[in-house]
Design a protein around this motif. Sequence first.
Motif, PDB file in Angstrom:
ATOM      1  N   THR A 194     114.486  10.950  25.495  1.00  0.00           N
ATOM      2  CA  THR A 194     113.141  11.089  25.779  1.00  0.00           C
ATOM      3  C   THR A 194     112.531  12.099  24.727  1.00  0.00           C
ATOM      4  N   MET A 195     113.378  12.562  23.965  1.00  0.00           N
ATOM      5  CA  MET A 195     112.838  13.817  22.950  1.00  0.00           C
ATOM      6  C   MET A 195     111.478  13.588  22.329  1.00  0.00           C
ATOM      7  N   LYS A 196     111.046  12.333  22.074  1.00  0.00           N
ATOM      8  CA  LYS A 196     109.781  12.077  21.492  1.00  0.00           C
ATOM      9  C   LYS A 196     108.777  11.686  22.385  1.00  0.00           C
ATOM     10  N   SER A 197     109.162  11.881  23.677  1.00  0.00           N
ATOM     11  CA  SER A 197     108.054  11.276  24.851  1.00  0.00           C
ATOM     12  C   SER A 197     107.130  12.822  25.053  1.00  0.00           C
ATOM     13  N   ASN A 198     106.432  12.523  26.005  1.00  0.00           N
ATOM     14  CA  ASN A 198     105.324  13.473  26.267  1.00  0.00           C
ATOM     15  C   ASN A 198     106.082  14.357  27.071  1.00  0.00           C
ATOM     16  N   VAL A 199     105.344  15.847  27.509  1.00  0.00           N
ATOM     17  CA  VAL A 199     106.174  16.854  27.997  1.00  0.00           C
ATOM     18  C   VAL A 199     106.327  16.306  29.444  1.00  0.00           C
ATOM     19  N   GLN A 200     105.676  15.828  30.170  1.00  0.00           N
ATOM     20  CA  GLN A 200     105.979  15.515  31.562  1.00  0.00           C
ATOM     21  C   GLN A 200     107.042  14.562  31.544  1.00  0.00           C
ATOM     22  N   THR A 201     107.255  13.699  30.773  1.00  0.00           N
ATOM     23  CA  THR A 201     108.520  12.752  30.550  1.00  0.00           C
ATOM     24  C   THR A 201     109.735  13.394  30.372  1.00  0.00           C
ATOM     25  N   ARG A 202     109.639  14.520  29.584  1.00  0.00           N
ATOM     26  CA  ARG A 202     110.768  15.285  28.948  1.00  0.00           C
ATOM     27  C   ARG A 202     111.296  16.237  30.168  1.00  0.00           C
TER      28      ARG A 202
END
Length: 551
Positions: free
Chosen positions: A228-236
């Motif tokens: 999830t490194m490139k996902s949005n902040v909430q996802t990470r």
Amino acid sequence: MKHLLNLLAAVALLIWGTHLVRTGILRVFGANLRQLIAHSVSSRFTAVLSGIGVTAVVQSSTATALIVSSFVGQGLVGLPAALAVMLGADVGTSVMAVVFSMDLSWLSPLFIFVGVVLFISRKDTAVGRVGRVLIGLGLMLLALRLITESTTVLTQSPTVRTLLGALTSDLLLEIFTGAILAIVAYSSLATVLLTAALAGSGGIPADVALGLVLGANLGSGVLAVLTTMKSNVQTRQVPLGNLFFKIIGVLIMTPLTGLWLQHVRLYVPETAALVVLFHLAFNIVVGIVCIGLTGTVARAVQRLLPVEKAQAAAGTRPQHLDPSALATPSLAISCAAREALHQADVVESMLLGLHKVIRTDDLQLAEDLRKLDDEVDGLYSAIKYYMTKISREALDEREGRRWADIISFTINMEQIGDIIERVLIDIEDKKIKKGRQFSEAGMEEINELHARLIDNLRLAMSVFLNGSVRDAQKLLEEKARFRDLEHAYSATHLARLSDNTVQSIETSSLHIDLISELKRINSLLCSVAYPILESAGALAPSRLRTLNEQS
């Protein structure tokens, strides 16, 4: 050398079988599993139970992490509840490790035979996908048997016995190795099963196996963070919080490995069972200790990954392209459709702003609107890239048509954005900078065409979303009506030129180009109706011939 290659092939088969089961389950039951998670987070207890159930079925805590992370990223689930789901997910995958450690090799040929029959006979249906799952289960059981046989042969070699005898327990190295194996295999379950099989056949000492199990658990947490490194902040935030739980578990259980071997071995003499039960105990202890810490860990993660600054910098980035949904193509199609509507919303903002620029000669607004075209193009690129990652083989006929409709819709929205940008440049150069104005009658015509265009855009979005045949027919009727208006207004404009109306003469070129471009935009909007009517058999023969000629 031959036996070593057999062992490596068996390990690869185990990893591949795990992959088949995970992707197959998500394709068949992915939507239902996601709904189960979404509806079971009212309390931490039910959240943990849902995590156990979903991961026991999917056989991947990483897959569950991606699903839950996407919910948090969309604001559907709070972070503490998502972390509780992950505690259950880790218990679920360890329960499956215990199940697979049993002697179920007799089921392997049955699963593979039935799975192949189902998959070949009904390949593009849910039945065929269930067959894919059965093939994966059969391959996993077959791989575990092959690993045991290969390891048994290898351990009889004098050279291997000498190497094993020289092994000294370095717990930190074992944890690191287990973590790397889990990351490379994309599965802590496969790593734990491999470790148990090796330990059970005498390939590695029991204490080394426990260290590898600790590392496998830690590796699964790192894997979710990397995924999830490139996902949005909430996802990470979810994978990071779960990694904290893994670290706490490793710190608690590392000193207890010796006690486990000393006391539990009396009741569990089989080494393989001893290893998988240690894996289960690890995750149960983590769940009990950390269930009360979900709120605390959530606050710590939110401080490390604050949302506000990221949201301010994000602008109109893609909001619905959920990476975890790619394993469930039908869900991924829905995500792409939602993002296409988001793109259409930006186009609507451009169209509304265009009318204001025409009326007020606002140069700054015109510049801002032209920048929005870059965002429309960016959303188009993101949607197109996301769609290319959806497995076309896993789509049925209806989903395949929907895939094509989404691509067509986003292309049209991107072209409309380009047209609006060109129109804005013309208005700046030919009207605002030269201080010219449309005649009163000409402005009324533009107002009428623009109002119809906004209505047709909203109707096109409704047709794209719902696939209503009635609305699609209405959209085509609006296309004909808009074309008639454009012809009529072109004629009245020429009449004003004949009357030597000064304003009409000054803006003649711009006026004709503008209503022509508005008609082009309307045609692109109305093209949404064609695939709906064609699939329903409601497209007039003349229209169908025209489409075939265009294609």
